[in-house]
Design a protein around this motif. Sequence first.
Motif, PDB file in Angstrom:
ATOM      1  N   PRO A   1     -22.920  35.752  -6.870  1.00  0.00           N
ATOM      2  CA  PRO A   1     -22.531  37.146  -7.129  1.00  0.00           C
ATOM      3  C   PRO A   1     -23.252  37.694  -8.357  1.00  0.00           C
ATOM      4  CG  PRO A   1     -20.604  35.765  -6.737  1.00  0.00           C
ATOM      5  CD  PRO A   1     -21.774  34.836  -6.879  1.00  0.00           C
ATOM      6  N   PRO A   2     -23.378  39.023  -8.468  1.00  0.00           N
ATOM      7  CA  PRO A   2     -24.045  39.606  -9.647  1.00  0.00           C
ATOM      8  C   PRO A   2     -23.421  39.111 -10.937  1.00  0.00           C
ATOM      9  CG  PRO A   2     -23.631  41.283  -7.984  1.00  0.00           C
ATOM     10  CD  PRO A   2     -22.930  40.042  -7.512  1.00  0.00           C
ATOM     11  N   ALA A   3     -24.291  38.838 -11.901  1.00  0.00           N
ATOM     12  CA  ALA A   3     -23.818  38.321 -13.173  1.00  0.00           C
ATOM     13  C   ALA A   3     -23.189  39.431 -14.005  1.00  0.00           C
ATOM     14  CB  ALA A   3     -24.986  37.689 -13.937  1.00  0.00           C
ATOM     15  N   ASP A   4     -22.604  39.042 -15.125  1.00  0.00           N
ATOM     16  CA  ASP A   4     -22.051  39.986 -16.081  1.00  0.00           C
ATOM     17  C   ASP A   4     -23.134  41.003 -16.454  1.00  0.00           C
ATOM     18  OD1 ASP A   4     -21.255  41.098 -18.661  1.00  0.00           O
ATOM     19  OD2 ASP A   4     -19.732  39.526 -18.722  1.00  0.00           O
ATOM     20  N   PRO A   5     -22.821  42.298 -16.455  1.00  0.00           N
ATOM     21  CA  PRO A   5     -23.845  43.299 -16.785  1.00  0.00           C
ATOM     22  C   PRO A   5     -24.394  43.151 -18.194  1.00  0.00           C
ATOM     23  CG  PRO A   5     -21.660  44.314 -16.655  1.00  0.00           C
ATOM     24  CD  PRO A   5     -21.534  42.925 -16.099  1.00  0.00           C
ATOM     25  N   ARG A   6     -23.731  42.347 -19.018  1.00  0.00           N
ATOM     26  CA  ARG A   6     -24.251  42.114 -20.369  1.00  0.00           C
ATOM     27  C   ARG A   6     -25.353  41.054 -20.378  1.00  0.00           C
ATOM     28  NH1 ARG A   6     -18.907  40.427 -23.290  1.00  0.00           N
ATOM     29  NH2 ARG A   6     -18.654  39.429 -21.246  1.00  0.00           N
ATOM     30  N   ILE A   7     -25.644  40.486 -19.187  1.00  0.00           N
ATOM     31  CA  ILE A   7     -26.656  39.431 -19.080  1.00  0.00           C
ATOM     32  C   ILE A   7     -27.852  39.959 -18.296  1.00  0.00           C
ATOM     33  CG2 ILE A   7     -27.170  37.144 -18.143  1.00  0.00           C
ATOM     34  CD1 ILE A   7     -24.239  36.424 -18.489  1.00  0.00           C
ATOM     35  N   ALA A   8     -29.058  39.700 -18.801  1.00  0.00           N
ATOM     36  CA  ALA A   8     -30.295  39.954 -18.065  1.00  0.00           C
ATOM     37  C   ALA A   8     -30.925  38.616 -17.712  1.00  0.00           C
ATOM     38  CB  ALA A   8     -31.256  40.798 -18.893  1.00  0.00           C
ATOM     39  N   MET A   9     -31.700  38.591 -16.633  1.00  0.00           N
ATOM     40  CA  MET A   9     -32.390  37.375 -16.223  1.00  0.00           C
ATOM     41  C   MET A   9     -33.885  37.626 -16.190  1.00  0.00           C
ATOM     42  SD  MET A   9     -30.099  35.533 -13.271  1.00  0.00           S
ATOM     43  CE  MET A   9     -30.199  36.906 -12.144  1.00  0.00           C
ATOM     44  N   LEU A  10     -34.626  36.633 -16.622  1.00  0.00           N
ATOM     45  CA  LEU A  10     -36.082  36.677 -16.558  1.00  0.00           C
ATOM     46  C   LEU A  10     -36.589  35.469 -15.784  1.00  0.00           C
ATOM     47  CD1 LEU A  10     -37.186  37.525 -20.235  1.00  0.00           C
ATOM     48  CD2 LEU A  10     -36.988  39.088 -18.303  1.00  0.00           C
ATOM     49  N   PRO A  11     -37.610  35.645 -14.935  1.00  0.00           N
ATOM     50  CA  PRO A  11     -38.251  34.481 -14.335  1.00  0.00           C
ATOM     51  C   PRO A  11     -39.010  33.713 -15.399  1.00  0.00           C
ATOM     52  CG  PRO A  11     -39.466  36.464 -13.795  1.00  0.00           C
ATOM     53  CD  PRO A  11     -38.211  36.922 -14.498  1.00  0.00           C
ATOM     54  N   LEU A  12     -39.117  32.421 -15.224  1.00  0.00           N
ATOM     55  CA  LEU A  12     -39.843  31.574 -16.171  1.00  0.00           C
ATOM     56  C   LEU A  12     -41.333  31.548 -15.817  1.00  0.00           C
ATOM     57  CD1 LEU A  12     -37.461  28.498 -16.579  1.00  0.00           C
ATOM     58  CD2 LEU A  12     -37.456  30.677 -17.816  1.00  0.00           C
ATOM     59  N   SER A  13     -42.121  31.426 -16.824  1.00  0.00           N
ATOM     60  CA  SER A  13     -43.575  31.285 -16.650  1.00  0.00           C
ATOM     61  C   SER A  13     -44.064  30.167 -17.571  1.00  0.00           C
ATOM     62  CB  SER A  13     -44.288  32.595 -16.982  1.00  0.00           C
ATOM     63  OG  SER A  13     -45.676  32.460 -16.809  1.00  0.00           O
ATOM     64  N   PRO A  14     -44.476  29.008 -17.006  1.00  0.00           N
ATOM     65  CA  PRO A  14     -44.574  28.703 -15.578  1.00  0.00           C
ATOM     66  C   PRO A  14     -43.194  28.529 -14.935  1.00  0.00           C
ATOM     67  CG  PRO A  14     -44.999  26.753 -16.876  1.00  0.00           C
ATOM     68  CD  PRO A  14     -44.896  27.879 -17.856  1.00  0.00           C
ATOM     69  N   PRO A  15     -43.113  28.717 -13.609  1.00  0.00           N
ATOM     70  CA  PRO A  15     -41.807  28.609 -12.942  1.00  0.00           C
ATOM     71  C   PRO A  15     -41.242  27.194 -13.012  1.00  0.00           C
ATOM     72  CG  PRO A  15     -43.561  28.792 -11.324  1.00  0.00           C
ATOM     73  CD  PRO A  15     -44.198  29.034 -12.658  1.00  0.00           C
ATOM     74  N   LEU A  16     -39.921  27.116 -12.943  1.00  0.00           N
ATOM     75  CA  LEU A  16     -39.214  25.834 -12.964  1.00  0.00           C
ATOM     76  C   LEU A  16     -38.164  25.886 -11.862  1.00  0.00           C
ATOM     77  CD1 LEU A  16     -38.705  23.121 -14.492  1.00  0.00           C
ATOM     78  CD2 LEU A  16     -37.081  24.371 -15.933  1.00  0.00           C
ATOM     79  N   TRP A  17     -37.956  24.740 -11.201  1.00  0.00           N
ATOM     80  CA  TRP A  17     -37.035  24.693 -10.073  1.00  0.00           C
ATOM     81  C   TRP A  17     -35.987  23.612 -10.270  1.00  0.00           C
ATOM     82  CZ3 TRP A  17     -37.758  28.436  -6.435  1.00  0.00           C
ATOM     83  CH2 TRP A  17     -39.008  29.063  -6.436  1.00  0.00           C
ATOM     84  N   ARG A  18     -34.747  23.937  -9.849  1.00  0.00           N
ATOM     85  CA  ARG A  18     -33.680  22.941  -9.801  1.00  0.00           C
ATOM     86  C   ARG A  18     -33.537  22.516  -8.333  1.00  0.00           C
ATOM     87  NH1 ARG A  18     -27.970  23.662  -9.678  1.00  0.00           N
ATOM     88  NH2 ARG A  18     -28.457  25.226  -8.094  1.00  0.00           N
ATOM     89  N   GLN A  19     -33.751  21.221  -8.087  1.00  0.00           N
ATOM     90  CA  GLN A  19     -33.660  20.717  -6.719  1.00  0.00           C
ATOM     91  C   GLN A  19     -32.379  19.912  -6.554  1.00  0.00           C
ATOM     92  OE1 GLN A  19     -37.473  19.351  -4.819  1.00  0.00           O
ATOM     93  NE2 GLN A  19     -38.191  19.324  -6.926  1.00  0.00           N
ATOM     94  N   LEU A  20     -31.687  20.192  -5.471  1.00  0.00           N
ATOM     95  CA  LEU A  20     -30.466  19.464  -5.146  1.00  0.00           C
ATOM     96  C   LEU A  20     -30.633  18.744  -3.811  1.00  0.00           C
ATOM     97  CD1 LEU A  20     -27.641  22.031  -6.038  1.00  0.00           C
ATOM     98  CD2 LEU A  20     -28.343  20.030  -7.352  1.00  0.00           C
ATOM     99  N   GLY A  21     -29.960  17.618  -3.683  1.00  0.00           N
ATOM    100  CA  GLY A  21     -29.970  16.872  -2.435  1.00  0.00           C
ATOM    101  C   GLY A  21     -28.557  16.553  -1.987  1.00  0.00           C
ATOM    102  N   ILE A  22     -28.450  16.209  -0.720  1.00  0.00           N
ATOM    103  CA  ILE A  22     -27.179  15.747  -0.155  1.00  0.00           C
ATOM    104  C   ILE A  22     -27.312  14.263   0.138  1.00  0.00           C
ATOM    105  CG2 ILE A  22     -25.602  15.897   1.804  1.00  0.00           C
ATOM    106  CD1 ILE A  22     -26.276  18.814   2.057  1.00  0.00           C
ATOM    107  N   ALA A  23     -26.354  13.500  -0.332  1.00  0.00           N
ATOM    108  CA  ALA A  23     -26.365  12.049  -0.136  1.00  0.00           C
ATOM    109  C   ALA A  23     -25.127  11.625   0.647  1.00  0.00           C
ATOM    110  CB  ALA A  23     -26.418  11.325  -1.477  1.00  0.00           C
ATOM    111  N   HIS A  24     -25.310  10.642   1.508  1.00  0.00           N
ATOM    112  CA  HIS A  24     -24.192  10.044   2.239  1.00  0.00           C
ATOM    113  C   HIS A  24     -24.607   8.647   2.672  1.00  0.00           C
ATOM    114  CE1 HIS A  24     -26.305  10.712   6.068  1.00  0.00           C
ATOM    115  NE2 HIS A  24     -26.599  11.905   5.605  1.00  0.00           N
ATOM    116  N   ARG A  25     -23.654   7.864   3.143  1.00  0.00           N
ATOM    117  CA  ARG A  25     -23.979   6.513   3.557  1.00  0.00           C
ATOM    118  C   ARG A  25     -24.725   6.526   4.887  1.00  0.00           C
ATOM    119  NH1 ARG A  25     -19.184   6.134   1.259  1.00  0.00           N
ATOM    120  NH2 ARG A  25     -18.019   6.412   3.204  1.00  0.00           N
TER     121      ARG A  25
END
Length: 312
Positions: free
Chosen positions: A249-273
């Motif tokens: 959902p949209p963040a607090d209007p008191r917060i701005a977001m900037l893309p990173l340069s160089p870009p950075l990614w958070r990768q998530l995985g799903i694990a199971h047996r």
Amino acid sequence: MRELNLDRLRTLVVIAELGSFAAAARTLHLAPPTVSLHIAELEDRIGAPLLLRKRGQVRPTAIGDTLVARARRLLADADQLLDDVQRQVQGLSGRVRLGASTGALAHLLPQALEILGRQHPDIDVQVAVLTSHDTLAQLHNGTLDIGLVALPQTPVAGLAIQSWRRDPVMAFLPAGWPRPPSATPDWLAAQPLILNGAGTRLMQLTADWFAAAGHYPAPRIQLDYNDAIKSLVAAGYGAALLPHEATTPPADPRIAMLPLSPPLWRQLGIAHRDGDIERTTRHVLDVLWGLGPDQSGTKSAPELPATTLDCS
């Protein structure tokens, strides 16, 4: 016979209800000698007569009456147990144990649970807040069924670990700050920072991103809860580097977001047996995969434009 046998108890209850050994034998589809043997074994186990035979009518003794009342409850519980287990085998109900970090819990998991609640309302997901390392350890020893973990991870024997999501890490900063079109390590290193706790995968990613540009900034504060970090950013306390899911959902209007340069990614995985997966667990996995960029969970998120993203 050391323990009470449910079949013997059922025989006793039916005899008490019908008042006849012969009628009980017909109802239970047993030979009359088998019915007599069941009662003899029960009386031997209890150490007292359980039935009185008078004028062709069989009635429980006082002790037998007590045992019949308790036996009815035991048999009802046993029948309910079998029904509950069968529903879980069929994937209609049951419990699934899931481990995840606070990063996945904030927005992604609530979305999954909402969808699951509509599709499979009788499946109960029990959630544990754990590091990725602890999640994999508990999956391996059988105390969890599913884990949402940061990637990459060292392969673990007996576990399947698959890519799920690739979300951009963004710079979150007070909306009133003067800011460039994108956040570089040089610019962010000069700002007061609020970063994730030491030992988290996101903190390691952040530290490596700064280190590649020769910076090793010391944060003003370190927290493990992203929503708490965003609250401090909104209050003007500093800037933060956090993943941004497209469905957040949209963040607090008191917060701005900037893309990173160089870009950075958070990768998530799903694990199971590995191996056979219970249907209830499969239903939860299907919902989680539906929250990935595509059904395989391997498609990367699109590149963000190098412009300021203001959530106001």
